[in-house]
Design a protein around this motif. Sequence first.
Motif, PDB file in Angstrom:
ATOM      1  N   ARG A   1     -16.145  57.966  11.868  1.00 26.82           N
ATOM      2  CA  ARG A   1     -16.014  59.155  11.030  1.00 26.82           C
ATOM      3  C   ARG A   1     -14.729  59.878  11.408  1.00 26.82           C
ATOM      4  NH1 ARG A   1     -20.977  62.941  13.224  1.00 26.82           N
ATOM      5  NH2 ARG A   1     -20.386  62.954  15.423  1.00 26.82           N
ATOM      6  N   ILE A   2     -14.284  60.756  10.519  1.00 29.56           N
ATOM      7  CA  ILE A   2     -13.021  61.452  10.695  1.00 29.56           C
ATOM      8  C   ILE A   2     -13.279  62.924  10.992  1.00 29.56           C
ATOM      9  CG2 ILE A   2     -10.801  62.030   9.650  1.00 29.56           C
ATOM     10  CD1 ILE A   2     -11.265  59.649   7.717  1.00 29.56           C
ATOM     11  N   HIS A   3     -12.579  63.428  12.011  1.00 29.50           N
ATOM     12  CA  HIS A   3     -12.634  64.844  12.369  1.00 29.50           C
ATOM     13  C   HIS A   3     -11.316  65.497  11.972  1.00 29.50           C
ATOM     14  CE1 HIS A   3     -16.178  64.689  15.154  1.00 29.50           C
ATOM     15  NE2 HIS A   3     -15.818  63.422  15.189  1.00 29.50           N
ATOM     16  N   PHE A   4     -11.411  66.698  11.413  1.00 32.88           N
ATOM     17  CA  PHE A   4     -10.243  67.505  11.067  1.00 32.88           C
ATOM     18  C   PHE A   4     -10.364  68.808  11.859  1.00 32.88           C
ATOM     19  CE2 PHE A   4     -11.252  64.894   7.389  1.00 32.88           C
ATOM     20  CZ  PHE A   4     -10.018  64.332   7.077  1.00 32.88           C
ATOM     21  N   VAL A   5      -9.369  69.096  12.697  1.00 30.32           N
ATOM     22  CA  VAL A   5      -9.393  70.299  13.527  1.00 30.32           C
ATOM     23  C   VAL A   5      -8.181  71.142  13.153  1.00 30.32           C
ATOM     24  CG1 VAL A   5      -9.408  71.193  15.884  1.00 30.32           C
ATOM     25  CG2 VAL A   5     -10.523  69.006  15.376  1.00 30.32           C
ATOM     26  N   SER A   6      -8.435  72.403  12.772  1.00 27.94           N
ATOM     27  CA  SER A   6      -7.341  73.276  12.327  1.00 27.94           C
ATOM     28  C   SER A   6      -6.369  73.533  13.463  1.00 27.94           C
ATOM     29  CB  SER A   6      -7.891  74.598  11.794  1.00 27.94           C
ATOM     30  OG  SER A   6      -8.471  75.346  12.834  1.00 27.94           O
ATOM     31  N   GLY A   7      -5.152  73.931  13.088  1.00 27.80           N
ATOM     32  CA  GLY A   7      -4.074  74.142  14.047  1.00 27.80           C
ATOM     33  C   GLY A   7      -4.461  74.943  15.270  1.00 27.80           C
ATOM     34  N   GLY A   8      -5.153  76.022  15.095  1.00 24.45           N
ATOM     35  CA  GLY A   8      -5.560  76.833  16.237  1.00 24.45           C
ATOM     36  C   GLY A   8      -6.897  76.423  16.828  1.00 24.45           C
ATOM     37  N   GLY A   9      -7.516  75.432  16.233  1.00 25.28           N
ATOM     38  CA  GLY A   9      -8.804  74.965  16.723  1.00 25.28           C
ATOM     39  C   GLY A   9      -9.985  75.792  16.250  1.00 25.28           C
ATOM     40  N   GLN A  10      -9.746  76.759  15.351  1.00 23.75           N
ATOM     41  CA  GLN A  10     -10.837  77.620  14.892  1.00 23.75           C
ATOM     42  C   GLN A  10     -11.802  76.880  13.980  1.00 23.75           C
ATOM     43  OE1 GLN A  10      -7.596  78.241  14.137  1.00 23.75           O
ATOM     44  NE2 GLN A  10      -6.993  80.224  14.915  1.00 23.75           N
ATOM     45  N   LEU A  11     -11.273  75.952  13.188  1.00 27.97           N
ATOM     46  CA  LEU A  11     -12.128  75.218  12.251  1.00 27.97           C
ATOM     47  C   LEU A  11     -12.210  73.750  12.643  1.00 27.97           C
ATOM     48  CD1 LEU A  11     -10.919  76.583   8.797  1.00 27.97           C
ATOM     49  CD2 LEU A  11     -13.067  77.081   9.943  1.00 27.97           C
ATOM     50  N   HIS A  12     -13.403  73.206  12.485  1.00 28.64           N
ATOM     51  CA  HIS A  12     -13.635  71.779  12.745  1.00 28.64           C
ATOM     52  C   HIS A  12     -14.488  71.253  11.598  1.00 28.64           C
ATOM     53  CE1 HIS A  12     -16.091  68.595  15.105  1.00 28.64           C
ATOM     54  NE2 HIS A  12     -15.069  68.033  14.502  1.00 28.64           N
ATOM     55  N   LYS A  13     -13.935  70.280  10.877  1.00 25.66           N
ATOM     56  CA  LYS A  13     -14.673  69.650   9.777  1.00 25.66           C
ATOM     57  C   LYS A  13     -14.782  68.170  10.092  1.00 25.66           C
ATOM     58  CE  LYS A  13     -13.055  72.912   6.298  1.00 25.66           C
ATOM     59  NZ  LYS A  13     -12.604  73.049   4.901  1.00 25.66           N
ATOM     60  N   VAL A  14     -15.905  67.569   9.700  1.00 23.59           N
ATOM     61  CA  VAL A  14     -16.119  66.151  10.007  1.00 23.59           C
ATOM     62  C   VAL A  14     -16.801  65.466   8.825  1.00 23.59           C
ATOM     63  CG1 VAL A  14     -18.327  66.594  11.191  1.00 23.59           C
ATOM     64  CG2 VAL A  14     -17.016  64.557  11.751  1.00 23.59           C
ATOM     65  N   THR A  15     -16.377  64.235   8.552  1.00 22.82           N
ATOM     66  CA  THR A  15     -17.017  63.448   7.504  1.00 22.82           C
ATOM     67  C   THR A  15     -18.315  62.863   8.050  1.00 22.82           C
ATOM     68  OG1 THR A  15     -15.992  61.334   8.128  1.00 22.82           O
ATOM     69  CG2 THR A  15     -14.745  62.755   6.603  1.00 22.82           C
ATOM     70  N   GLY A  16     -19.076  62.256   7.180  1.00 23.66           N
ATOM     71  CA  GLY A  16     -20.210  61.449   7.632  1.00 23.66           C
ATOM     72  C   GLY A  16     -19.670  60.148   8.208  1.00 23.66           C
ATOM     73  N   TRP A  17     -20.559  59.244   8.554  1.00 21.69           N
ATOM     74  CA  TRP A  17     -20.150  57.935   9.092  1.00 21.69           C
ATOM     75  C   TRP A  17     -19.680  57.075   7.915  1.00 21.69           C
ATOM     76  CZ3 TRP A  17     -19.491  57.860  14.101  1.00 21.69           C
ATOM     77  CH2 TRP A  17     -20.235  58.740  14.891  1.00 21.69           C
TER      78      TRP A  17
ATOM     79  N   PHE B   1     -10.247  64.764   1.431  1.00 23.33           N
ATOM     80  CA  PHE B   1     -11.437  64.763   2.294  1.00 23.33           C
ATOM     81  C   PHE B   1     -11.652  66.136   2.909  1.00 23.33           C
ATOM     82  CE2 PHE B   1     -11.578  59.997   3.210  1.00 23.33           C
ATOM     83  CZ  PHE B   1     -12.874  59.847   2.786  1.00 23.33           C
ATOM     84  N   VAL B   2     -10.626  66.656   3.578  1.00 21.75           N
ATOM     85  CA  VAL B   2     -10.788  67.919   4.302  1.00 21.75           C
ATOM     86  C   VAL B   2     -11.078  69.066   3.340  1.00 21.75           C
ATOM     87  CG1 VAL B   2      -8.352  68.669   4.458  1.00 21.75           C
ATOM     88  CG2 VAL B   2      -9.930  69.231   6.282  1.00 21.75           C
TER      89      VAL B   2
END
Length: 83
Positions: free
Chosen positions: A38-54, A79-80
């Motif tokens: 799965r793919i993780h997306f982490v915002s520049g400052g780390g405040q947001l974390h979004k993740v796809t399913g498997w 995706f994000v």
Amino acid sequence: MTATEYGKHMGELKRGEQRWDVYLEGQPDASLGAVRGRIHFVSGGGQLHKVTGWIFLEWKEKDMQERFGEFSAVELLHFVEAL
């Protein structure tokens, strides 16, 4: 969760002021003898974390990374934005 816990850092996405670090997480599935991913997306400052399913199921981690490489930056941004 630290960046290394997200998986392998695959690069960065930028659109305007938005910046996302992109990680590919792999997890062995012993019952299938394969690797899920799965793919993780982490915002520049780390405040947001979004993740796809498997969304990946491949024989090896290398195969999963190759499949990830087939996505364009535009597709990853879609995706994000959808998460």
